[in-house]
Design an enzyme around this catalytic site. Structure first.
Site, PDB file in Angstrom:
ATOM      1  N   ILE A  55      15.024  19.550  53.911  1.00  0.00           N
ATOM      2  CA  ILE A  55      16.373  20.029  53.600  1.00  0.00           C
ATOM      3  C   ILE A  55      16.615  19.657  52.148  1.00  0.00           C
ATOM      4  O   ILE A  55      16.369  18.523  51.731  1.00  0.00           O
ATOM      5  CB  ILE A  55      17.438  19.407  54.532  1.00  0.00           C
ATOM      6  CG1 ILE A  55      18.838  19.924  54.190  1.00  0.00           C
ATOM      7  CG2 ILE A  55      17.397  17.887  54.514  1.00  0.00           C
ATOM      8  CD1 ILE A  55      19.923  19.463  55.179  1.00  0.00           C
ATOM      9  N   SER A  56      17.059  20.613  51.354  1.00  0.00           N
ATOM     10  CA  SER A  56      17.162  20.406  49.913  1.00  0.00           C
ATOM     11  C   SER A  56      18.222  19.367  49.559  1.00  0.00           C
ATOM     12  O   SER A  56      19.171  19.122  50.313  1.00  0.00           O
ATOM     13  CB  SER A  56      17.496  21.726  49.209  1.00  0.00           C
ATOM     14  OG  SER A  56      16.446  22.648  49.330  1.00  0.00           O
ATOM     15  N   GLN A  57      18.051  18.791  48.388  1.00  0.00           N
ATOM     16  CA  GLN A  57      19.041  17.889  47.811  1.00  0.00           C
ATOM     17  C   GLN A  57      20.396  18.607  47.740  1.00  0.00           C
ATOM     18  O   GLN A  57      20.458  19.764  47.325  1.00  0.00           O
ATOM     19  CB  GLN A  57      18.574  17.513  46.409  1.00  0.00           C
ATOM     20  CG  GLN A  57      19.512  16.661  45.602  1.00  0.00           C
ATOM     21  CD  GLN A  57      19.020  16.496  44.171  1.00  0.00           C
ATOM     22  OE1 GLN A  57      17.932  16.961  43.822  1.00  0.00           O
ATOM     23  NE2 GLN A  57      19.817  15.855  43.347  1.00  0.00           N
TER      24      GLN A  57
END
Length: 213
Positions: A55-57
């Site tokens: 899950i992206s920053q």
């Protein structure tokens, strides 16, 4: 419970679009990460979600959404459903989200999660993200949450004139760049802007046949 503190962190980091900040504020990122990582959900960092994916920053999610600039009523194609977090952010900002995920092991849980959380303007597909969703084209905006080495031609062709596309491009191992591509209204060459150095998982093609829910 939403992520009020996370939204304020992102504001201090330079996210200025109030609609994007409100979309982040309404969501609980802990819903989108594995149980064992929920204590880290409000940190501004990428987290593993299994199957070699992340899950992206939050800053990157907010920045990409801000430069994509989805508007009410627009149809947005997302390549890489993942856990569904970016999908959820988009859902609150546009008319309809079409999301494509290559891994059934992620696509199924994401669809269940987003349904449980009450999101209704999302359509799901399992298949090759580099092929987009041609049956539903053209799209007002396209966003990619995994990195192809180069801009997939099919995605650009599925963008309406005047539409914009935001995705990371670059090698599996090495420097990647987030780009925004605009398809000119009057035709001509794509307008490409380089925005940010990033690091994303690679965009891969799908061995399983695509299917639509």
């Amino acid at each position: 419970m939403g992520d009020v503190e996370l939204a304020e962190i992102l504001r201090r980091q330079g996210i200025t679009d109030e609609r994007v900040l409100e979309a982040i504020r309404r969501l609980d990122r802990a819903e989108f990460v594995p149980e064992a990582r929920r204590a880290e959900a409000r940190q501004d960092s990428a987290l593993p979600i299994g199957h070699g994916q992340t899950i992206s920053q939050p800053y990157v999610v907010a920045f990409m959404t801000q430069v994509l600039n989805p508007q009410p009523g627009e149809r947005v194609l997302e390549i890489g459903t993942g856990s569904g977090y970016q999908t959820a952010v988009l859902s609150g900002l546009c008319g309809e989200v079409f999301t494509v995920e290559v891994l059934p092991e992620l696509a199924g849980p994401a669809r269940e999660r987003l349904g449980r959380l009450g999101f209704q303007n999302i359509r799901y597909r399992v298949g090759d993200g580099t092929a987009g969703w041609p049956e539903e084209a053209p799209f007002d905006a396209i966003i990619g949450t995994a990195a192809p080495e180069h801009l997939p031609p099919a995605l650009y062709q599925q963008l309406r004139p005047g539409g914009r596309l935001v995705l990371p491009v670059g090698p599996r191992h090495g420097a990647q760049e987030l780009i925004r591509v605009t398809r000119p209204l009057g035709g001509g060459a794509p307008q490409v802007e380089k925005l940010l150095g990033v690091r994303f998982v690679p965009m891969t093609s799908a061995p399983p046949p695509p299917f639509v829910h």
